[in-house]
Design a protein around this motif. Structure first.
Motif, short mmCIF file in Angstrom:
data_model
loop_
_atom_site.label_atom_id
_atom_site.label_comp_id
_atom_site.label_asym_id
_atom_site.label_seq_id
_atom_site.Cartn_x
_atom_site.Cartn_y
_atom_site.Cartn_z
N LEU A 93 90.04 53.34 -107.15
CA LEU A 93 89.88 54.50 -106.27
C LEU A 93 89.17 54.11 -104.98
N ALA A 94 88.19 53.21 -105.08
CA ALA A 94 87.50 52.75 -103.88
C ALA A 94 88.49 52.10 -102.91
N TRP A 95 89.39 51.29 -103.46
CA TRP A 95 90.39 50.65 -102.60
C TRP A 95 91.42 51.66 -102.10
N ALA A 96 91.64 52.75 -102.85
CA ALA A 96 92.53 53.81 -102.36
C ALA A 96 91.93 54.46 -101.12
N TYR A 97 90.61 54.64 -101.12
CA TYR A 97 89.95 55.16 -99.92
C TYR A 97 90.01 54.15 -98.78
N VAL A 98 89.92 52.87 -99.11
CA VAL A 98 90.08 51.84 -98.07
C VAL A 98 91.49 51.93 -97.47
N LEU A 99 92.49 52.16 -98.32
CA LEU A 99 93.86 52.32 -97.83
C LEU A 99 93.95 53.53 -96.90
N GLY A 100 93.27 54.62 -97.25
CA GLY A 100 93.23 55.77 -96.36
C GLY A 100 92.58 55.45 -95.03
N SER A 101 91.56 54.60 -95.06
CA SER A 101 90.91 54.17 -93.82
C SER A 101 91.85 53.36 -92.94
N ILE A 102 92.66 52.52 -93.57
CA ILE A 102 93.63 51.73 -92.82
C ILE A 102 94.64 52.63 -92.13
N PHE A 103 95.14 53.61 -92.86
CA PHE A 103 96.11 54.54 -92.27
C PHE A 103 95.48 55.32 -91.12
N LEU A 104 94.22 55.71 -91.28
CA LEU A 104 93.54 56.45 -90.22
C LEU A 104 93.38 55.59 -88.98
N GLY A 105 92.97 54.33 -89.16
CA GLY A 105 92.84 53.43 -88.03
C GLY A 105 94.16 53.20 -87.32
N LEU A 106 95.23 53.04 -88.10
CA LEU A 106 96.55 52.86 -87.49
C LEU A 106 96.98 54.11 -86.73
N LEU A 107 96.66 55.28 -87.27
CA LEU A 107 97.01 56.53 -86.60
C LEU A 107 96.31 56.62 -85.25
N PHE A 108 95.04 56.29 -85.20
CA PHE A 108 94.30 56.33 -83.93
C PHE A 108 94.86 55.32 -82.94
N TYR A 109 95.14 54.12 -83.42
CA TYR A 109 95.66 53.09 -82.51
C TYR A 109 97.04 53.48 -81.97
N CYS A 110 97.91 53.99 -82.85
CA CYS A 110 99.25 54.39 -82.40
C CYS A 110 99.18 55.58 -81.44
N ALA A 111 98.23 56.48 -81.67
CA ALA A 111 98.06 57.61 -80.76
C ALA A 111 97.63 57.12 -79.38
N ALA A 112 96.71 56.17 -79.34
CA ALA A 112 96.27 55.62 -78.05
C ALA A 112 97.41 54.89 -77.36
N LEU A 113 98.19 54.15 -78.14
CA LEU A 113 99.33 53.43 -77.57
C LEU A 113 100.39 54.40 -77.06
N GLY A 114 100.64 55.46 -77.83
CA GLY A 114 101.62 56.46 -77.40
C GLY A 114 101.18 57.18 -76.14
N LEU A 115 99.88 57.48 -76.03
CA LEU A 115 99.36 58.11 -74.82
C LEU A 115 99.52 57.19 -73.62
N GLU A 116 99.29 55.91 -73.82
CA GLU A 116 99.47 54.95 -72.73
C GLU A 116 100.93 54.90 -72.27
N LYS A 117 101.86 54.89 -73.23
CA LYS A 117 103.28 54.87 -72.86
C LYS A 117 103.67 56.14 -72.10
N LEU A 118 103.14 57.27 -72.54
CA LEU A 118 103.48 58.55 -71.90
C LEU A 118 102.95 58.60 -70.48
#
Length: 254
Positions: free
Chosen positions: A222-247
């Motif tokens: 379960l601890a690693w499942a939360y780590v996986l959630g953290s990875i997805f959250l970090g990717l979401l933030f990075y992709c949002a910043a990248l998408g804003l830059e493209k826009l």
């Protein structure tokens, strides 16, 4: 062409990731690695699916703090960078302070902020994220604002352009790529710093506290499942910043 280019870009890391996961799963099974050392990917995935609601709740708490810190740190970084770029004396005073802030350890800062603002408030986590964001945004923005060549400034003067026109036509378009480089770096740092700050107190909730509590109760999957959630959250933030830059680049004709 764009779809083909996207496929060529996306497939290699996806294939590599699948290979790594299969090797990971095989190594855990063959060498009988204990879960407290390294759980198997299938176990982590199972825990992630079974506890999706609690993982999502942690993602929302950590993501909200990271987002508030990202917005605060970005605004402060850009404003202070503009002041430093316009006034040399301000730059001489501000740059050493920002350099000192860059090396302030979160492990020391978070408990102090919890004492200042209260252990029941999310303010400390948001300020830690804002500080982590401020530093890369500031330095990249300052660098971008100073990339305008003297010949371009002279050209704008020859056209009798006002200061605002020169800033809008030359300075800002030149600085934008640097600003977004800082923002992309800061987007990941906001999530990481929010997670780390959660380890040192504050309200119950958030991915950092969930990882700690799961590991302390020996529920390593379960601890690693939360780590996986953290990875997805970090990717979401990075992709949002990248998408804003493209826009913004597309609208500004970059």
């Amino acid at each position: 062409m764009r779809e083909g280019s996207f496929a060529r870009t996306a497939w290699p890391p996806i294939v590599l990731g699948l290979i790594v996961l299969l090797l990971w799963q095989g190594a855990v099974m063959v060498f009988e690695i204990k879960p407290f050392i390294l759980p198997a990917p299938f176990q982590i995935t199972s825990e992630f699916v079974d506890n999706f609601d609690t993982v999502l709740a942690g993602v929302i708490v950590t993501g909200r703090n990271a987002l508030i810190g990202l917005v605060m740190g970005t605004i402060m970084g850009i404003v202070v960078a503009i002041i430093a770029a316009l006034l040399r004396i301000a730059d001489a005073m501000i740059a050493p302070i920002v350099a000192a802030l860059a090396v302030v350890p979160i492990v020391a800062l978070a408990p102090v902020l919890y004492t200042m603002f209260g252990a029941g408030a999310e303010t400390a986590r948001q300020l830690v994220a804002a500080l982590a964001v401020f530093v890369p945004v500031f330095f990249n923005t300052v660098k971008g604002l100073r990339q305008v060549r003297p010949v371009h400034r002279d050209l704008m003067r020859s056209y009798a352009a006002t200061s605002w026109q020169a800033t809008r036509v030359v300075t800002l378009p030149t600085a934008l790529p640097f600003v977004f480089t800082g923002l992309r770096i800061a987007s990941s740092l906001a999530v990481i710093s929010s997670l780390v700050a959660e380890y040192f107190g504050g309200p119950v909730g958030g991915l950092g506290r969930s990882i700690t509590s799961s590991a302390s109760s020996s529920n390593y999957g379960l601890a690693w499942a939360y780590v996986l959630g953290s990875i997805f959250l970090g990717l979401l933030f990075y992709c949002a910043a990248l998408g804003l830059e493209k826009l913004v680049s597309r609208r500004s004709g970059g």
